[in-house]
Write a protein that holds these residues in place. Structure first.
Motif, PDB file in Angstrom:
ATOM      1  N   VAL A 197       0.836  -1.202   0.000  1.00  0.00           N
ATOM      2  CA  VAL A 197       0.000   0.000   0.000  1.00  0.00           C
ATOM      3  C   VAL A 197       0.869   1.248   0.000  1.00  0.00           C
ATOM      4  O   VAL A 197       1.856   1.345   0.738  1.00  0.00           O
ATOM      5  CB  VAL A 197      -0.986   0.037   1.191  1.00  0.00           C
ATOM      6  CG1 VAL A 197      -2.133  -0.913   0.963  1.00  0.00           C
ATOM      7  CG2 VAL A 197      -0.292  -0.271   2.509  1.00  0.00           C
ATOM      8  N   HIS A 198       0.485   2.184  -0.861  1.00  0.00           N
ATOM      9  CA  HIS A 198       1.198   3.456  -1.025  1.00  0.00           C
ATOM     10  C   HIS A 198       0.156   4.556  -0.867  1.00  0.00           C
ATOM     11  O   HIS A 198      -0.750   4.683  -1.682  1.00  0.00           O
ATOM     12  CB  HIS A 198       1.841   3.512  -2.416  1.00  0.00           C
ATOM     13  CG  HIS A 198       2.571   4.781  -2.697  1.00  0.00           C
ATOM     14  ND1 HIS A 198       3.915   4.939  -2.435  1.00  0.00           N
ATOM     15  CD2 HIS A 198       2.149   5.963  -3.228  1.00  0.00           C
ATOM     16  CE1 HIS A 198       4.294   6.154  -2.802  1.00  0.00           C
ATOM     17  NE2 HIS A 198       3.240   6.804  -3.272  1.00  0.00           N
ATOM     18  N   THR A 199       0.277   5.334   0.203  1.00  0.00           N
ATOM     19  CA  THR A 199      -0.773   6.295   0.531  1.00  0.00           C
ATOM     20  C   THR A 199      -0.242   7.723   0.559  1.00  0.00           C
ATOM     21  O   THR A 199       0.912   7.975   0.913  1.00  0.00           O
ATOM     22  CB  THR A 199      -1.402   5.968   1.900  1.00  0.00           C
ATOM     23  OG1 THR A 199      -0.403   6.037   2.919  1.00  0.00           O
ATOM     24  CG2 THR A 199      -2.012   4.572   1.889  1.00  0.00           C
ATOM     25  N   ALA A 206      -3.185   9.595   5.372  1.00  0.00           N
ATOM     26  CA  ALA A 206      -2.185   8.676   4.822  1.00  0.00           C
ATOM     27  C   ALA A 206      -1.822   7.566   5.798  1.00  0.00           C
ATOM     28  O   ALA A 206      -1.775   6.385   5.424  1.00  0.00           O
ATOM     29  CB  ALA A 206      -0.933   9.446   4.405  1.00  0.00           C
ATOM     30  N   THR A 207      -1.531   7.914   7.040  1.00  0.00           N
ATOM     31  CA  THR A 207      -1.165   6.899   8.024  1.00  0.00           C
ATOM     32  C   THR A 207      -2.343   5.978   8.314  1.00  0.00           C
ATOM     33  O   THR A 207      -2.190   4.751   8.362  1.00  0.00           O
ATOM     34  CB  THR A 207      -0.667   7.550   9.320  1.00  0.00           C
ATOM     35  OG1 THR A 207       0.542   8.272   9.056  1.00  0.00           O
ATOM     36  CG2 THR A 207      -0.395   6.507  10.391  1.00  0.00           C
ATOM     37  N   ALA A 208      -3.527   6.551   8.490  1.00  0.00           N
ATOM     38  CA  ALA A 208      -4.712   5.736   8.751  1.00  0.00           C
ATOM     39  C   ALA A 208      -4.986   4.775   7.594  1.00  0.00           C
ATOM     40  O   ALA A 208      -5.311   3.596   7.810  1.00  0.00           O
ATOM     41  CB  ALA A 208      -5.930   6.633   8.985  1.00  0.00           C
ATOM     42  N   ASN A 209      -4.827   5.255   6.369  1.00  0.00           N
ATOM     43  CA  ASN A 209      -5.048   4.392   5.215  1.00  0.00           C
ATOM     44  C   ASN A 209      -3.989   3.306   5.116  1.00  0.00           C
ATOM     45  O   ASN A 209      -4.287   2.172   4.715  1.00  0.00           O
ATOM     46  CB  ASN A 209      -5.075   5.224   3.934  1.00  0.00           C
ATOM     47  CG  ASN A 209      -6.389   5.964   3.745  1.00  0.00           C
ATOM     48  OD1 ASN A 209      -7.431   5.513   4.205  1.00  0.00           O
ATOM     49  ND2 ASN A 209      -6.335   7.101   3.080  1.00  0.00           N
ATOM     50  N   ALA A 210      -2.751   3.643   5.466  1.00  0.00           N
ATOM     51  CA  ALA A 210      -1.691   2.636   5.457  1.00  0.00           C
ATOM     52  C   ALA A 210      -1.989   1.525   6.460  1.00  0.00           C
ATOM     53  O   ALA A 210      -1.848   0.334   6.156  1.00  0.00           O
ATOM     54  CB  ALA A 210      -0.345   3.288   5.769  1.00  0.00           C
ATOM     55  N   ALA A 236       3.807   8.810   7.201  1.00  0.00           N
ATOM     56  CA  ALA A 236       5.069   9.036   7.914  1.00  0.00           C
ATOM     57  C   ALA A 236       5.590   7.734   8.508  1.00  0.00           C
ATOM     58  O   ALA A 236       4.856   7.002   9.176  1.00  0.00           O
ATOM     59  CB  ALA A 236       4.872  10.075   9.013  1.00  0.00           C
ATOM     60  N   LEU A 237       6.869   7.472   8.274  1.00  0.00           N
ATOM     61  CA  LEU A 237       7.503   6.268   8.807  1.00  0.00           C
ATOM     62  C   LEU A 237       7.264   6.122  10.296  1.00  0.00           C
ATOM     63  O   LEU A 237       6.830   5.064  10.781  1.00  0.00           O
ATOM     64  CB  LEU A 237       9.015   6.324   8.523  1.00  0.00           C
ATOM     65  CG  LEU A 237       9.885   5.298   9.246  1.00  0.00           C
ATOM     66  CD1 LEU A 237       9.585   3.893   8.755  1.00  0.00           C
ATOM     67  CD2 LEU A 237      11.370   5.630   9.073  1.00  0.00           C
TER      68      LEU A 237
END
Length: 382
Positions: A197-199, A206-210, A236-237
């Motif tokens: 997955v690339h969000t 983005a983090t929630a989707n990842a 974010a990593l």
């Protein structure tokens, strides 16, 4: 946890998608420093650049290859033979081959049709596998593509030897519920092929989707340090790793105590300073001012901290300001070497709050020393 892979892989793309942030350029020295630190932390895969960009980019990628890192290095390529040849020349053994997969991009970006996309995927995969490459098939704009077409592409990818399929929320338009449903559907449809997955963070998810993608069965997840990336950035990593650890109970074996240090390094190299309130790595995310909260933290940090700041290389700050209480004020003075009884602290609070209100900011040690001395002087005068 049901549906989650037992071996999740972080593919950090700070050196590729992170550098695609408008106006960001990493020097070769900076790329080496970032890659070395990420590798030492235990990040399993680094997307390290785009060889087709030219000789300077290729030289940087070759320098990373020559480091002999434990992390697998993977490059980003269009699904064309020339790009793959440029990657091979850099010495990498893994490639991402990107194809637009939504009808809007196929028609209005590529000027092609679905059959062309399928044929191009077959030809490129065939070439990659003849060269012995590990291949991730990147589905650009997957989140606006139809699931049946994605399943068709995944089946082709599997047949022609691809190692995984990257589901890209290229425009950052998904919510976590839809992400979960889409990844779950792809997982059921072609269970033999790993998913990635690339969000993007255009809607702040983005983090929630990842995390949703991982919960639905994706094994690989793209991140960038500080959430760097095009437009609003990527997942974010530091957020993804800590969310996996704390919200899902999944420990990846990554040295999270280095998060603050790598965050500062990337912030400096990208000339994108990290906001003090940035989740997980911001300098002040473990700051406490409210009287109730500060009192609770003094008694037991677990009262108001979900994890120890040292886990990510940070430390706790007790802020004295408008909302402070006696316990926080006493503790702050104690850290300055001044012992104060609770009654004295309560008397001083009015001056503290008034000063903070007037200055519209928290009080420094210098401010507190002055107020303490003024208060003592007034008491003596009385």
């Amino acid at each position: 946890m049901e549906g989650i892979s037992s071996s999740i892989i972080i593919d950090d793309t700070t050196l590729r998608d992170g550098e695609q942030t408008a106006g960001v350029v990493f020097s070769k020295k900076e790329k080496i420093a970032i890659a070395t630190m990420l590798d030492a932390m235990g990040i399993q895969e680094l997307e390290c650049g785009i060889p087709a960009m030219g000789k300077d980019e290729q030289a940087s990628i070759r320098a990373l290859v020559d480091l002999g890192l434990n992390a697998r290095l993977i490059t980003w390529n269009r699904a064309v033979r020339e790009d793959i040849e440029a990657s091979i020349a850099c010495g990498v053994k893994a490639v991402d081959i990107s194809l637009s997969v939504s009808d809007i991009m196929i028609a209005h970006k590529l000027g092609k049709n679905r059959e062309w996309v399928k044929d191009q995927l077959k030809r490129t995969l065939e070439f990659c596998k003849k060269k012995g490459l590990y291949v991730s098939v990147g589905g650009e704009d997957s989140s606006r593509a139809e699931i049946p077409f994605l399943l068709e592409l995944m089946s082709i990818a599997l047949e022609f030897g691809a190692d995984r399929f990257r589901y890209c929320d290229t425009l950052g338009i998904l919510d976590p519920f839809t992400m979960f449903d889409n990844i779950a559907a792809l997982r059921r449809g072609v269970p033999e092929l790993d998913l990635e997955v690339h969000t993007h963070n255009d809607l702040g998810m983005a983090t929630a989707n990842a995390i949703a993608g991982i919960r639905a069965g994706a094994r690989f997840v793209n991140t960038t340090v500080n959430g760097l990336g095009e437009r609003a950035g990527n997942a974010a990593l530091e957020e993804v790793v800590m969310a996996l650890k704390l919200a899902l109970g999944i420990e990846l074996g990554i040295e999270t105590r280095q998060f603050h240090q790598i965050s500062k390094l990337v912030g400096s190299a990208s000339r994108r300073p990290v906001p003090p309130w940035k989740a997980v790595v911001g300098e002040r995310v473990f700051s406490h001012e409210s009287g109730l909260h500060t009192d609770g933290v003094i008694k037991d940090p677990a009262n108001y901290e979900g994890f120890d700041p040292e886990e990510v290389g940070l430390r706790r700050h007790l802020v004295v300001g408008k909302h402070s209480g006696a316990s926080g004020l006493m503790e702050r003075y104690r850290s300055m070497g001044i012992h104060m009884e609770r009654e004295e602290a309560k008397m001083l609070l009015c001056r503290v709050r008034s000063t903070a209100q007037r200055n519209k900011q928290a009080l420094s040690d210098k401010d507190l020393s002055r107020l303490y001395l003024d208060n003592k002087a007034d008491n003596w005068a009385a």
